[in-house]
Scaffold this motif. Structure first.
Motif, mmCIF file in Angstrom:
data_model
loop_
_atom_site.group_PDB
_atom_site.id
_atom_site.type_symbol
_atom_site.label_atom_id
_atom_site.label_comp_id
_atom_site.label_asym_id
_atom_site.label_seq_id
_atom_site.Cartn_x
_atom_site.Cartn_y
_atom_site.Cartn_z
ATOM 1 N N SER A 205 0.837 -1.188 0.000
ATOM 2 C CA SER A 205 0.000 0.000 0.000
ATOM 3 C C SER A 205 0.876 1.244 0.000
ATOM 4 O O SER A 205 2.036 1.203 0.418
ATOM 5 N N CYS A 206 0.336 2.304 -0.461
ATOM 6 C CA CYS A 206 0.975 3.628 -0.475
ATOM 7 C C CYS A 206 2.225 3.673 -1.352
ATOM 8 O O CYS A 206 3.124 4.491 -1.115
ATOM 9 N N VAL A 207 2.296 2.838 -2.353
ATOM 10 C CA VAL A 207 3.465 2.833 -3.227
ATOM 11 C C VAL A 207 3.513 4.110 -4.061
ATOM 12 O O VAL A 207 4.572 4.729 -4.217
ATOM 13 N N THR A 208 2.368 4.512 -4.554
ATOM 14 C CA THR A 208 2.360 5.735 -5.375
ATOM 15 C C THR A 208 2.711 6.957 -4.544
ATOM 16 O O THR A 208 3.470 7.817 -5.009
ATOM 17 N N GLU A 209 2.185 7.003 -3.326
ATOM 18 C CA GLU A 209 2.456 8.158 -2.475
ATOM 19 C C GLU A 209 3.936 8.267 -2.122
ATOM 20 O O GLU A 209 4.516 9.351 -2.132
ATOM 21 N N ILE A 210 4.555 7.135 -1.796
ATOM 22 C CA ILE A 210 5.975 7.175 -1.444
ATOM 23 C C ILE A 210 6.832 7.515 -2.656
ATOM 24 O O ILE A 210 7.824 8.231 -2.538
ATOM 25 N N SER A 211 6.435 7.034 -3.831
ATOM 26 C CA SER A 211 7.227 7.360 -5.020
ATOM 27 C C SER A 211 7.092 8.831 -5.382
ATOM 28 O O SER A 211 8.073 9.457 -5.803
ATOM 29 N N VAL A 212 5.898 9.409 -5.216
ATOM 30 C CA VAL A 212 5.719 10.841 -5.461
ATOM 31 C C VAL A 212 6.535 11.652 -4.462
ATOM 32 O O VAL A 212 7.187 12.646 -4.816
ATOM 33 N N LEU A 213 6.540 11.208 -3.194
ATOM 34 C CA LEU A 213 7.314 11.899 -2.167
ATOM 35 C C LEU A 213 8.815 11.844 -2.458
ATOM 36 O O LEU A 213 9.522 12.845 -2.352
ATOM 37 N N MET A 214 9.299 10.686 -2.850
ATOM 38 C CA MET A 214 10.729 10.556 -3.156
ATOM 39 C C MET A 214 11.119 11.363 -4.388
ATOM 40 O O MET A 214 12.207 11.936 -4.442
ATOM 41 N N ALA A 215 10.235 11.411 -5.380
ATOM 42 C CA ALA A 215 10.515 12.228 -6.566
ATOM 43 C C ALA A 215 10.573 13.704 -6.193
ATOM 44 O O ALA A 215 11.439 14.443 -6.682
ATOM 45 N N CYS A 216 9.691 14.120 -5.308
ATOM 46 C CA CYS A 216 9.698 15.512 -4.857
ATOM 47 C C CYS A 216 10.981 15.814 -4.095
ATOM 48 O O CYS A 216 11.596 16.870 -4.290
ATOM 49 N N TRP A 217 11.387 14.907 -3.235
ATOM 50 C CA TRP A 217 12.643 15.102 -2.499
ATOM 51 C C TRP A 217 13.824 15.223 -3.459
ATOM 52 O O TRP A 217 14.688 16.066 -3.281
ATOM 53 N N LYS A 218 13.859 14.371 -4.456
ATOM 54 C CA LYS A 218 14.982 14.390 -5.393
ATOM 55 C C LYS A 218 15.011 15.687 -6.200
ATOM 56 O O LYS A 218 16.080 16.260 -6.436
ATOM 57 N N GLN A 219 13.839 16.145 -6.605
ATOM 58 C CA GLN A 219 13.791 17.381 -7.395
ATOM 59 C C GLN A 219 14.182 18.601 -6.572
ATOM 60 O O GLN A 219 14.708 19.567 -7.097
ATOM 61 N N ASN A 220 13.931 18.544 -5.270
ATOM 62 C CA ASN A 220 14.166 19.713 -4.412
ATOM 63 C C ASN A 220 15.336 19.522 -3.452
ATOM 64 O O ASN A 220 15.353 20.114 -2.370
ATOM 65 N N SER A 221 16.302 18.702 -3.823
ATOM 66 C CA SER A 221 17.524 18.483 -3.041
ATOM 67 C C SER A 221 17.221 18.059 -1.604
ATOM 68 O O SER A 221 17.864 18.511 -0.665
ATOM 69 N N PHE A 222 16.208 17.215 -1.434
ATOM 70 C CA PHE A 222 15.847 16.614 -0.152
ATOM 71 C C PHE A 222 15.495 17.634 0.924
ATOM 72 O O PHE A 222 15.781 17.439 2.103
ATOM 73 N N VAL A 223 14.841 18.701 0.512
ATOM 74 C CA VAL A 223 14.329 19.689 1.460
ATOM 75 C C VAL A 223 12.905 19.275 1.818
ATOM 76 O O VAL A 223 12.018 19.260 0.965
ATOM 77 N N GLU A 224 12.695 18.948 3.096
ATOM 78 C CA GLU A 224 11.389 18.419 3.504
ATOM 79 C C GLU A 224 10.287 19.470 3.494
ATOM 80 O O GLU A 224 9.124 19.151 3.271
ATOM 81 N N SER A 225 10.613 20.711 3.769
ATOM 82 C CA SER A 225 9.583 21.749 3.857
ATOM 83 C C SER A 225 8.902 21.990 2.512
ATOM 84 O O SER A 225 7.727 22.351 2.468
ATOM 85 N N VAL A 226 9.618 21.773 1.418
ATOM 86 C CA VAL A 226 9.040 21.991 0.090
ATOM 87 C C VAL A 226 8.025 20.893 -0.241
ATOM 88 O O VAL A 226 7.032 21.140 -0.918
ATOM 89 N N CYS A 227 8.257 19.684 0.277
ATOM 90 C CA CYS A 227 7.415 18.531 -0.063
ATOM 91 C C CYS A 227 6.419 18.195 1.041
ATOM 92 O O CYS A 227 6.077 17.021 1.238
ATOM 93 N N SER A 228 5.942 19.177 1.757
ATOM 94 C CA SER A 228 5.048 18.911 2.889
ATOM 95 C C SER A 228 3.703 18.341 2.442
ATOM 96 O O SER A 228 3.118 17.509 3.144
#
Length: 88
Positions: free
Chosen positions: A49-72
């Motif tokens: 479960s939640c495979v799509t959500e985790i992949s979207v989150l990881m893609a967001c982290w990668k695009q934003n240099s692992f800044v958590e506040s941008v991917c809230s």
């Protein structure tokens, strides 16, 4: 090379089977050969479960240099999915 490994393995097994070397005697209850078939077992699969959500989150982290506040938003979506999966 594979034939040499097989010979070495057979020699090791024969040494373990002999009482001359002072090692414990190997008493196999089944023949020491591989079968031509695989055991028919059912693998219990947990629902992924939640495979799509985790992949979207990881893609967001990668695009934003692992800044958590941008991917809230993505983090909230993932955590809400995890909470729903734990309830089920």
């Amino acid at each position: 090379m594979a034939a040499q490994r097989g010979v070495l393995f057979q020699e090791k097994v024969s040494r373990l089977l002999s009482k001359q070397h002072g090692r414990p005697v190997l008493k196999p209850n089944k023949p020491l050969v591989l079968k031509d078939e695989v055991a028919n077992r059912r693998v219990k699969r947990g629902g992924a479960s939640c495979v799509t959500e985790i992949s979207v989150l990881m893609a967001c982290w990668k695009q934003n240099s692992f800044v958590e506040s941008v991917c809230s938003v993505e983090m909230k979506a993932f955590y809400s999915c995890v909470d729903e999966a734990q309830v089920c």
